[in-house]
Write a protein that holds these residues in place. Structure first.
Motif, PDB file in Angstrom:
ATOM      1  N   GLY A  34       0.782  -1.231   0.000  1.00 35.97           N
ATOM      2  CA  GLY A  34       0.000   0.000   0.000  1.00 35.97           C
ATOM      3  C   GLY A  34       0.812   1.278   0.000  1.00 35.97           C
ATOM      4  O   GLY A  34       0.254   2.370  -0.085  1.00 35.97           O
ATOM      5  N   SER A  35       2.119   1.180   0.083  1.00 33.84           N
ATOM      6  CA  SER A  35       2.948   2.387   0.040  1.00 33.84           C
ATOM      7  C   SER A  35       3.150   2.819  -1.414  1.00 33.84           C
ATOM      8  O   SER A  35       3.060   2.015  -2.334  1.00 33.84           O
ATOM      9  CB  SER A  35       4.303   2.145   0.715  1.00 33.84           C
ATOM     10  N   PHE A  36       3.428   4.085  -1.574  1.00 31.05           N
ATOM     11  CA  PHE A  36       3.639   4.658  -2.908  1.00 31.05           C
ATOM     12  C   PHE A  36       4.872   4.051  -3.561  1.00 31.05           C
ATOM     13  O   PHE A  36       5.904   3.908  -2.923  1.00 31.05           O
ATOM     14  CB  PHE A  36       3.814   6.173  -2.775  1.00 31.05           C
ATOM     15  N   TYR A  37       4.736   3.732  -4.861  1.00 28.95           N
ATOM     16  CA  TYR A  37       5.908   3.260  -5.605  1.00 28.95           C
ATOM     17  C   TYR A  37       6.340   4.270  -6.660  1.00 28.95           C
ATOM     18  O   TYR A  37       7.490   4.673  -6.697  1.00 28.95           O
ATOM     19  CB  TYR A  37       5.663   1.901  -6.265  1.00 28.95           C
ATOM     20  N   ALA A  38       5.394   4.700  -7.533  1.00 25.92           N
ATOM     21  CA  ALA A  38       5.802   5.582  -8.635  1.00 25.92           C
ATOM     22  C   ALA A  38       4.603   6.292  -9.243  1.00 25.92           C
ATOM     23  O   ALA A  38       3.439   5.934  -9.012  1.00 25.92           O
ATOM     24  CB  ALA A  38       6.518   4.768  -9.708  1.00 25.92           C
ATOM     25  N   ILE A  39       4.921   7.285 -10.073  1.00 26.64           N
ATOM     26  CA  ILE A  39       3.906   8.081 -10.754  1.00 26.64           C
ATOM     27  C   ILE A  39       4.418   8.439 -12.144  1.00 26.64           C
ATOM     28  O   ILE A  39       5.630   8.537 -12.362  1.00 26.64           O
ATOM     29  CB  ILE A  39       3.595   9.357  -9.927  1.00 26.64           C
ATOM     30  N   THR A  40       3.499   8.621 -13.075  1.00 27.00           N
ATOM     31  CA  THR A  40       3.839   9.101 -14.414  1.00 27.00           C
ATOM     32  C   THR A  40       2.660   9.880 -14.976  1.00 27.00           C
ATOM     33  O   THR A  40       1.529   9.755 -14.492  1.00 27.00           O
ATOM     34  CB  THR A  40       4.225   7.936 -15.352  1.00 27.00           C
ATOM     35  N   SER A  41       2.906  10.649 -16.006  1.00 30.02           N
ATOM     36  CA  SER A  41       1.850  11.418 -16.664  1.00 30.02           C
ATOM     37  C   SER A  41       0.952  10.482 -17.476  1.00 30.02           C
ATOM     38  O   SER A  41       1.420   9.763 -18.355  1.00 30.02           O
ATOM     39  CB  SER A  41       2.476  12.453 -17.596  1.00 30.02           C
ATOM     40  N   LYS A  82      11.888   7.075  -4.612  1.00 28.15           N
ATOM     41  CA  LYS A  82      13.221   7.581  -4.248  1.00 28.15           C
ATOM     42  C   LYS A  82      13.475   8.994  -4.785  1.00 28.15           C
ATOM     43  O   LYS A  82      14.319   9.698  -4.256  1.00 28.15           O
ATOM     44  CB  LYS A  82      14.310   6.612  -4.680  1.00 28.15           C
ATOM     45  N   GLU A  83      12.731   9.426  -5.806  1.00 25.49           N
ATOM     46  CA  GLU A  83      12.865  10.791  -6.318  1.00 25.49           C
ATOM     47  C   GLU A  83      11.847  11.748  -5.708  1.00 25.49           C
ATOM     48  O   GLU A  83      11.808  12.926  -6.045  1.00 25.49           O
ATOM     49  CB  GLU A  83      12.694  10.823  -7.847  1.00 25.49           C
ATOM     50  N   SER A  84      11.008  11.255  -4.818  1.00 26.86           N
ATOM     51  CA  SER A  84       9.909  12.066  -4.302  1.00 26.86           C
ATOM     52  C   SER A  84      10.382  13.108  -3.289  1.00 26.86           C
ATOM     53  O   SER A  84      11.504  13.061  -2.798  1.00 26.86           O
ATOM     54  CB  SER A  84       8.858  11.170  -3.665  1.00 26.86           C
ATOM     55  N   LEU A  85       9.474  14.008  -2.993  1.00 27.95           N
ATOM     56  CA  LEU A  85       9.691  15.042  -1.987  1.00 27.95           C
ATOM     57  C   LEU A  85       8.959  14.642  -0.719  1.00 27.95           C
ATOM     58  O   LEU A  85       8.088  13.772  -0.755  1.00 27.95           O
ATOM     59  CB  LEU A  85       9.130  16.375  -2.489  1.00 27.95           C
ATOM     60  N   VAL A 103      12.263  17.101 -14.841  1.00 33.91           N
ATOM     61  CA  VAL A 103      10.850  16.771 -14.702  1.00 33.91           C
ATOM     62  C   VAL A 103      10.074  18.022 -14.313  1.00 33.91           C
ATOM     63  O   VAL A 103      10.640  18.969 -13.760  1.00 33.91           O
ATOM     64  CB  VAL A 103      10.608  15.646 -13.662  1.00 33.91           C
ATOM     65  N   ASP A 104       8.786  18.021 -14.614  1.00 38.87           N
ATOM     66  CA  ASP A 104       7.937  19.167 -14.302  1.00 38.87           C
ATOM     67  C   ASP A 104       7.143  18.988 -13.014  1.00 38.87           C
ATOM     68  O   ASP A 104       6.578  19.935 -12.491  1.00 38.87           O
ATOM     69  CB  ASP A 104       6.969  19.441 -15.448  1.00 38.87           C
ATOM     70  N   VAL A 105       7.043  17.756 -12.534  1.00 29.23           N
ATOM     71  CA  VAL A 105       6.322  17.480 -11.293  1.00 29.23           C
ATOM     72  C   VAL A 105       7.084  16.436 -10.482  1.00 29.23           C
ATOM     73  O   VAL A 105       7.830  15.632 -11.040  1.00 29.23           O
ATOM     74  CB  VAL A 105       4.883  16.971 -11.533  1.00 29.23           C
ATOM     75  N   LEU A 106       6.872  16.480  -9.177  1.00 24.35           N
ATOM     76  CA  LEU A 106       7.397  15.444  -8.287  1.00 24.35           C
ATOM     77  C   LEU A 106       6.322  15.107  -7.260  1.00 24.35           C
ATOM     78  O   LEU A 106       5.585  15.994  -6.801  1.00 24.35           O
ATOM     79  CB  LEU A 106       8.667  15.910  -7.565  1.00 24.35           C
ATOM     80  N   PRO A 107       6.234  13.834  -6.891  1.00 25.38           N
ATOM     81  CA  PRO A 107       5.275  13.447  -5.855  1.00 25.38           C
ATOM     82  C   PRO A 107       5.749  13.896  -4.482  1.00 25.38           C
ATOM     83  O   PRO A 107       6.947  14.014  -4.237  1.00 25.38           O
ATOM     84  CB  PRO A 107       5.245  11.917  -5.961  1.00 25.38           C
ATOM     85  N   ASN A 112       5.028   7.964   6.109  1.00 22.46           N
ATOM     86  CA  ASN A 112       4.624   6.565   5.903  1.00 22.46           C
ATOM     87  C   ASN A 112       4.638   6.169   4.432  1.00 22.46           C
ATOM     88  O   ASN A 112       4.062   5.155   4.063  1.00 22.46           O
ATOM     89  CB  ASN A 112       3.236   6.325   6.493  1.00 22.46           C
ATOM     90  N   GLU A 113       5.270   7.005   3.599  1.00 18.63           N
ATOM     91  CA  GLU A 113       5.348   6.806   2.151  1.00 18.63           C
ATOM     92  C   GLU A 113       3.973   6.741   1.486  1.00 18.63           C
ATOM     93  O   GLU A 113       3.740   5.983   0.553  1.00 18.63           O
ATOM     94  CB  GLU A 113       6.186   5.579   1.806  1.00 18.63           C
ATOM     95  N   GLN A 114       3.060   7.568   2.003  1.00 18.04           N
ATOM     96  CA  GLN A 114       1.743   7.709   1.398  1.00 18.04           C
ATOM     97  C   GLN A 114       1.745   8.989   0.567  1.00 18.04           C
ATOM     98  O   GLN A 114       2.259  10.021   0.997  1.00 18.04           O
ATOM     99  CB  GLN A 114       0.649   7.779   2.471  1.00 18.04           C
ATOM    100  N   LEU A 115       1.174   8.909  -0.618  1.00 20.98           N
ATOM    101  CA  LEU A 115       1.133  10.051  -1.520  1.00 20.98           C
ATOM    102  C   LEU A 115       0.225  11.136  -0.947  1.00 20.98           C
ATOM    103  O   LEU A 115      -0.945  10.894  -0.655  1.00 20.98           O
ATOM    104  CB  LEU A 115       0.627   9.603  -2.895  1.00 20.98           C
ATOM    105  N   GLN A 116       0.787  12.321  -0.802  1.00 17.81           N
ATOM    106  CA  GLN A 116       0.029  13.470  -0.317  1.00 17.81           C
ATOM    107  C   GLN A 116      -0.407  14.371  -1.455  1.00 17.81           C
ATOM    108  O   GLN A 116      -1.330  15.162  -1.311  1.00 17.81           O
ATOM    109  CB  GLN A 116       0.868  14.269   0.686  1.00 17.81           C
ATOM    110  N   GLY A 117       0.269  14.254  -2.589  1.00 18.85           N
ATOM    111  CA  GLY A 117      -0.051  15.069  -3.752  1.00 18.85           C
ATOM    112  C   GLY A 117       1.168  15.193  -4.644  1.00 18.85           C
ATOM    113  O   GLY A 117       2.159  14.487  -4.456  1.00 18.85           O
ATOM    114  N   VAL A 118       1.072  16.085  -5.592  1.00 19.70           N
ATOM    115  CA  VAL A 118       2.206  16.374  -6.466  1.00 19.70           C
ATOM    116  C   VAL A 118       2.427  17.877  -6.459  1.00 19.70           C
ATOM    117  O   VAL A 118       1.496  18.648  -6.244  1.00 19.70           O
ATOM    118  CB  VAL A 118       1.996  15.873  -7.918  1.00 19.70           C
TER     119      VAL A 118
END
Length: 138
Positions: A34-41, A82-85, A103-107, A112-118
């Motif tokens: 359930g933890s964040f792994y990655a994001i893409t457009s 690993k590239e997230s903020l 990149v133009d965005v970062l997660p 707890n490695e849960q996505l809060q936004g970009v």
């Protein structure tokens, strides 16, 4: 990732239909815990893969088998945890990391490695310009 019910046709239709709507901007991938792994457009992904092709079959296989190396090979602009903020990353550090990584965005993840936004390069740049302008006006 790790769920057995993924199907290439369903993934294609889902992404295709939702990218026509303004609210789907990103494809987000989570680890099986359930933890964040990655994001893409989402828009870039569908633009590179406009028809049901081998990539969707590979994507389904990567998701089913939790194969992160396959996922990263079929989505070259994947931004991983690993590239997230973090929520405490400064604007200047975030902007520097975006520029360094082209990149133009970062997660943004919590502890707890849960996505809060970009966060986007444009929003950071805008907020920094407003801060500078307000200081100049004083």
């Amino acid at each position: 990732m790790g769920y057995r019910g993924y199907d290439a046709q369903a993934i294609y239709q889902y992404i295709r239909e939702l990218t026509d709507k303004p609210f789907l901007k990103y494809l987000v991938f989570y680890n099986d815990n359930g933890s964040f792994y990655a994001i893409t457009s989402a828009a870039k992904f569908i633009k590179r893969n406009p028809t049901l092709n081998r990539t969707y079959h590979q994507l389904a296989q990567a998701l089913i088998s939790n194969d992160k190396s396959l996922l990263e090979s079929i989505i070259p602009d994947l931004i991983t945890a690993k590239e997230s903020l973090t929520v405490t990353t400064s604007r200047s550090d975030a902007l520097r990391r975006m520029l360094d990584n082209h990149v133009d965005v970062l997660p943004v993840l919590d502890k707890n490695e849960q996505l809060q936004g970009v966060v986007s390069k444009a929003s950071i740049t805008g907020s920094l310009l407003l801060e500078i302008a307000s200081k100049v006006e004083k």
